[in-house]
Design a protein around this motif. Structure first.
Motif, PDB file in Angstrom:
ATOM      1  N   ILE A  31       9.193   7.205   3.467  1.00 18.99           N
ATOM      2  CA  ILE A  31       8.757   8.256   4.386  1.00 18.99           C
ATOM      3  C   ILE A  31       7.276   8.491   4.156  1.00 18.99           C
ATOM      4  CG2 ILE A  31       9.081  10.635   5.148  1.00 18.99           C
ATOM      5  CD1 ILE A  31      11.959  10.460   4.195  1.00 18.99           C
ATOM      6  N   ASP A  32       6.464   8.072   5.134  1.00 21.17           N
ATOM      7  CA  ASP A  32       5.001   8.125   5.108  1.00 21.17           C
ATOM      8  C   ASP A  32       4.413   7.084   4.140  1.00 21.17           C
ATOM      9  OD1 ASP A  32       4.725  10.084   7.062  1.00 21.17           O
ATOM     10  OD2 ASP A  32       4.867  11.732   5.627  1.00 21.17           O
ATOM     11  N   SER A  33       3.109   6.940   4.218  1.00 24.42           N
ATOM     12  CA  SER A  33       2.438   6.008   3.297  1.00 24.42           C
ATOM     13  C   SER A  33       1.078   6.592   2.918  1.00 24.42           C
ATOM     14  CB  SER A  33       2.302   4.619   3.918  1.00 24.42           C
ATOM     15  OG  SER A  33       1.607   4.651   5.125  1.00 24.42           O
ATOM     16  N   PRO A  34       1.051   7.412   1.881  1.00 22.26           N
ATOM     17  CA  PRO A  34      -0.210   8.020   1.419  1.00 22.26           C
ATOM     18  C   PRO A  34      -1.174   6.963   0.883  1.00 22.26           C
ATOM     19  CG  PRO A  34       1.580   8.475  -0.118  1.00 22.26           C
ATOM     20  CD  PRO A  34       2.193   7.830   1.081  1.00 22.26           C
ATOM     21  N   PRO A  35      -2.439   7.349   0.660  1.00 22.93           N
ATOM     22  CA  PRO A  35      -3.452   6.356   0.260  1.00 22.93           C
ATOM     23  C   PRO A  35      -3.030   5.497  -0.935  1.00 22.93           C
ATOM     24  CG  PRO A  35      -4.491   8.446   0.755  1.00 22.93           C
ATOM     25  CD  PRO A  35      -3.008   8.686   0.842  1.00 22.93           C
ATOM     26  N   THR A  36      -2.306   6.092  -1.879  1.00 26.50           N
ATOM     27  CA  THR A  36      -1.913   5.328  -3.069  1.00 26.50           C
ATOM     28  C   THR A  36      -0.455   4.876  -3.009  1.00 26.50           C
ATOM     29  OG1 THR A  36      -1.490   7.437  -4.181  1.00 26.50           O
ATOM     30  CG2 THR A  36      -3.621   6.396  -4.605  1.00 26.50           C
ATOM     31  N   ALA A  37       0.053   4.655  -1.798  1.00 25.57           N
ATOM     32  CA  ALA A  37       1.447   4.210  -1.662  1.00 25.57           C
ATOM     33  C   ALA A  37       1.704   2.942  -2.482  1.00 25.57           C
ATOM     34  CB  ALA A  37       1.777   3.957  -0.193  1.00 25.57           C
ATOM     35  N   LEU A  38       0.739   2.028  -2.464  1.00 22.59           N
ATOM     36  CA  LEU A  38       0.942   0.748  -3.160  1.00 22.59           C
ATOM     37  C   LEU A  38       1.126   0.953  -4.673  1.00 22.59           C
ATOM     38  CD1 LEU A  38       1.203  -2.258  -2.661  1.00 22.59           C
ATOM     39  CD2 LEU A  38      -1.286  -2.437  -2.657  1.00 22.59           C
ATOM     40  N   PRO A  39       0.188   1.600  -5.368  1.00 22.59           N
ATOM     41  CA  PRO A  39       0.447   1.837  -6.802  1.00 22.59           C
ATOM     42  C   PRO A  39       1.655   2.726  -7.058  1.00 22.59           C
ATOM     43  CG  PRO A  39      -1.632   2.860  -6.096  1.00 22.59           C
ATOM     44  CD  PRO A  39      -1.186   1.966  -4.994  1.00 22.59           C
ATOM     45  N   GLN A  40       1.974   3.630  -6.145  1.00 23.01           N
ATOM     46  CA  GLN A  40       3.175   4.465  -6.335  1.00 23.01           C
ATOM     47  C   GLN A  40       4.436   3.601  -6.285  1.00 23.01           C
ATOM     48  OE1 GLN A  40       1.470   7.528  -3.403  1.00 23.01           O
ATOM     49  NE2 GLN A  40       2.837   8.831  -4.579  1.00 23.01           N
ATOM     50  N   PHE A  65      -2.867   6.719   5.066  1.00 24.15           N
ATOM     51  CA  PHE A  65      -3.944   5.777   4.716  1.00 24.15           C
ATOM     52  C   PHE A  65      -3.510   4.641   3.797  1.00 24.15           C
ATOM     53  CE2 PHE A  65      -8.380   7.674   5.772  1.00 24.15           C
ATOM     54  CZ  PHE A  65      -7.955   7.956   7.062  1.00 24.15           C
ATOM     55  N   GLY A  66      -2.292   4.679   3.311  1.00 24.38           N
ATOM     56  CA  GLY A  66      -1.810   3.548   2.511  1.00 24.38           C
ATOM     57  C   GLY A  66      -1.242   2.424   3.358  1.00 24.38           C
ATOM     58  N   PHE A  67      -1.086   2.680   4.649  1.00 30.36           N
ATOM     59  CA  PHE A  67      -0.406   1.696   5.514  1.00 30.36           C
ATOM     60  C   PHE A  67      -1.085   0.319   5.505  1.00 30.36           C
ATOM     61  CE2 PHE A  67       0.525  -0.045   9.840  1.00 30.36           C
ATOM     62  CZ  PHE A  67       1.878  -0.279   9.646  1.00 30.36           C
ATOM     63  N   PRO A  68      -2.424   0.245   5.647  1.00 32.94           N
ATOM     64  CA  PRO A  68      -3.037  -1.093   5.631  1.00 32.94           C
ATOM     65  C   PRO A  68      -2.758  -1.863   4.341  1.00 32.94           C
ATOM     66  CG  PRO A  68      -4.597   0.530   6.462  1.00 32.94           C
ATOM     67  CD  PRO A  68      -3.431   1.294   5.911  1.00 32.94           C
ATOM     68  N   PHE A  69      -2.669  -1.162   3.222  1.00 35.19           N
ATOM     69  CA  PHE A  69      -2.401  -1.841   1.949  1.00 35.19           C
ATOM     70  C   PHE A  69      -0.980  -2.403   1.907  1.00 35.19           C
ATOM     71  CE2 PHE A  69      -5.806   1.153   1.141  1.00 35.19           C
ATOM     72  CZ  PHE A  69      -6.695   0.414   0.370  1.00 35.19           C
ATOM     73  N   LEU A  70      -0.051  -1.660   2.489  1.00 35.49           N
ATOM     74  CA  LEU A  70       1.334  -2.153   2.535  1.00 35.49           C
ATOM     75  C   LEU A  70       1.414  -3.416   3.389  1.00 35.49           C
ATOM     76  CD1 LEU A  70       3.449   1.126   2.971  1.00 35.49           C
ATOM     77  CD2 LEU A  70       2.718  -0.017   0.867  1.00 35.49           C
ATOM     78  N   LEU A  71       0.733  -3.397   4.544  1.00 35.19           N
ATOM     79  CA  LEU A  71       0.772  -4.577   5.418  1.00 35.19           C
ATOM     80  C   LEU A  71       0.041  -5.755   4.794  1.00 35.19           C
ATOM     81  CD1 LEU A  71       0.496  -3.695   9.202  1.00 35.19           C
ATOM     82  CD2 LEU A  71       2.471  -3.773   7.686  1.00 35.19           C
ATOM     83  N   LEU A  72      -1.087  -5.480   4.147  1.00 36.91           N
ATOM     84  CA  LEU A  72      -1.831  -6.579   3.500  1.00 36.91           C
ATOM     85  C   LEU A  72      -0.970  -7.249   2.437  1.00 36.91           C
ATOM     86  CD1 LEU A  72      -4.750  -7.875   3.453  1.00 36.91           C
ATOM     87  CD2 LEU A  72      -5.093  -6.534   1.366  1.00 36.91           C
ATOM     88  N   ASP A  73      -0.293  -6.443   1.643  1.00 39.47           N
ATOM     89  CA  ASP A  73       0.567  -6.997   0.586  1.00 39.47           C
ATOM     90  C   ASP A  73       1.707  -7.806   1.191  1.00 39.47           C
ATOM     91  OD1 ASP A  73       2.995  -6.787  -1.382  1.00 39.47           O
ATOM     92  OD2 ASP A  73       1.208  -6.440  -2.599  1.00 39.47           O
ATOM     93  N   ARG A  74       2.323  -7.266   2.241  1.00 41.94           N
ATOM     94  CA  ARG A  74       3.428  -7.992   2.882  1.00 41.94           C
ATOM     95  C   ARG A  74       2.949  -9.315   3.486  1.00 41.94           C
ATOM     96  NH1 ARG A  74       8.237  -5.241   4.332  1.00 41.94           N
ATOM     97  NH2 ARG A  74       8.370  -6.495   6.217  1.00 41.94           N
ATOM     98  N   ASP A  75       1.722  -9.291   4.058  1.00 36.78           N
ATOM     99  CA  ASP A  75       1.201 -10.492   4.708  1.00 36.78           C
ATOM    100  C   ASP A  75       0.805 -11.553   3.687  1.00 36.78           C
ATOM    101  OD1 ASP A  75       0.339 -12.020   6.943  1.00 36.78           O
ATOM    102  OD2 ASP A  75      -1.736 -11.503   6.450  1.00 36.78           O
ATOM    103  N   LYS A  76       0.028 -11.148   2.694  1.00 35.87           N
ATOM    104  CA  LYS A  76      -0.536 -12.133   1.760  1.00 35.87           C
ATOM    105  C   LYS A  76       0.391 -12.461   0.592  1.00 35.87           C
ATOM    106  CE  LYS A  76      -4.307 -11.846   4.206  1.00 35.87           C
ATOM    107  NZ  LYS A  76      -4.392 -12.754   5.371  1.00 35.87           N
ATOM    108  N   MET A  77       1.204 -11.484   0.178  1.00 34.80           N
ATOM    109  CA  MET A  77       2.055 -11.681  -0.994  1.00 34.80           C
ATOM    110  C   MET A  77       3.531 -11.806  -0.641  1.00 34.80           C
ATOM    111  SD  MET A  77      -0.200 -11.485  -3.450  1.00 34.80           S
ATOM    112  CE  MET A  77       0.608 -11.041  -4.993  1.00 34.80           C
ATOM    113  N   GLY A  78       3.828 -11.671   0.662  1.00 30.22           N
ATOM    114  CA  GLY A  78       5.228 -11.638   1.081  1.00 30.22           C
ATOM    115  C   GLY A  78       6.009 -12.880   0.678  1.00 30.22           C
ATOM    116  N   ALA A  79       5.379 -14.064   0.820  1.00 29.64           N
ATOM    117  CA  ALA A  79       6.085 -15.302   0.487  1.00 29.64           C
ATOM    118  C   ALA A  79       6.456 -15.332  -0.989  1.00 29.64           C
ATOM    119  CB  ALA A  79       5.211 -16.499   0.851  1.00 29.64           C
ATOM    120  N   ILE A  80       5.586 -14.791  -1.816  1.00 23.73           N
ATOM    121  CA  ILE A  80       5.847 -14.752  -3.269  1.00 23.73           C
ATOM    122  C   ILE A  80       6.893 -13.688  -3.592  1.00 23.73           C
ATOM    123  CG2 ILE A  80       4.786 -14.256  -5.520  1.00 23.73           C
ATOM    124  CD1 ILE A  80       2.130 -15.252  -4.273  1.00 23.73           C
ATOM    125  N   ASN A  81       6.796 -12.558  -2.887  1.00 22.44           N
ATOM    126  CA  ASN A  81       7.659 -11.417  -3.226  1.00 22.44           C
ATOM    127  C   ASN A  81       8.976 -11.372  -2.447  1.00 22.44           C
ATOM    128  OD1 ASN A  81       5.873 -10.412  -5.149  1.00 22.44           O
ATOM    129  ND2 ASN A  81       4.684  -9.317  -3.613  1.00 22.44           N
TER     130      ASN A  81
END
Ligand SMILES: [Zn+2]
Ligand SMILES: [Zn+2]
Length: 263
Positions: A31-40, A65-81
């Motif tokens: 629910i939501d994606s705050p700026p530090t969603a990724l480290p959280q 503001f954490g949304f772009p980081f979530l998408l970047l991780d899914r795009d670039k690291m998704g195959a690994i994760n």
């Protein structure tokens, strides 16, 4: 058993000992994606690729503001994760424009494909969260109007029901949604000396509890410091029936619809 993990319980100022308010359900619904969603998420050992659903409440930065980081991780690291399918993003009409603009500002040119093909955009006001035990219903709340603020009623297949108020002051719609709910997650974004109709303060929360003594109130988006911090606003004294969540707290929902906090 289902679990709601509170990865953050602070307001927009991220008070000492609290990260921005963030709730993760069954390790796949955010629910939501705050700026530090990724480290959280990292703290919980959850990868953005594990997420299947993301529900947005409104367009303030501490919720988006954490949304772009979530998408970047899914795009670039998704195959690994081990990313499987697209991320279902549930938001108000207009959310595509807001969030894709945010991605273009954050990572110009890098997320165009992920925005289009990696996300399943859903503007429905209610529905089943596919592949999960949960249904949602979105409802308008009282907050900065420019942010198109909404809360969610989340119903579990066991019959358990909880209201997530998003970010709101007292309002009639929350009262209505609370009627047949077991738990209300309510933000307490400001202390009593701040006069804002767009946030709950401690007095508002106490008055809400008096109107709804049968409902378990969980306070998040808290303006005050955490219990183990020695600076910041003092934690307000609320009736002991009201739980002021800390980062890392968990709500458990059992198959029979009963629930507990941290037990
Ligand atoms: Zn907020
Ligand atoms: Zn807000």
């Amino acid at each position: 058993m289902s679990e709601v993990l509170f990865l953050g319980t602070g307001n927009a100022f991220s008070p000492p000992g609290r990260m921005h308010a963030l709730a993760l359900i069954d390790r796949e619904i955010l629910i939501d994606s705050p700026p530090t969603a990724l480290p959280q998420l990292r703290i919980a050992g959850v990868s953005p690729s594990d997420l299947n659903h993301l529900l947005f409440t409104h367009w303030h930065a501490d919720h988006t503001f954490g949304f772009p980081f979530l998408l970047l991780d899914r795009d670039k690291m998704g195959a690994i994760n081990g990313k499987k399918g697209p991320l279902s993003v549930h938001c108000r009409p207009g959310g595509y424009d807001v969030l894709s603009e945010l991605c273009r500002i954050g990572f110009p040119g890098s997320l165009d494909n992920e925005i289009k093909k990696g996300v399943a955009w859903d503007h429905a006001e209610s529905g089943h969260l596919s592949g999960t035990n949960w249904r949602f219903e979105r409802f308008p709340v009282s907050h900065t109007p420019e942010t198109d603020p909404h809360g969610y009623k989340l119903s579990h297949e066991s019959g358990f029901c909880m209201v997530h108020c998003g970010d709101s002051g007292p309002c009639q719609k929350i009262e209505e949604m609370t009627q047949d709910s077991d738990v209300v997650i309510i933000e307490m974004g400001v202390p009593d000396f701040v006069n804002s109709p767009h946030h709950h303060n401690p007095t508002d929360v106490i008055e809400f509890w008096r109107r709804h003594p049968e409902v378990q109130i969980l306070v998040t988006h808290n303006f005050s410091k955490s219990p183990n911090s020695n600076h910041g606003f003092e934690i307000p004294e609320l009736p002991e029936e009201i739980i002021q969540l800390k980062d890392g707290d968990r709500l458990f929902v059992k198959e029979n619809g009963s629930f507990s906090v941290n037990i």
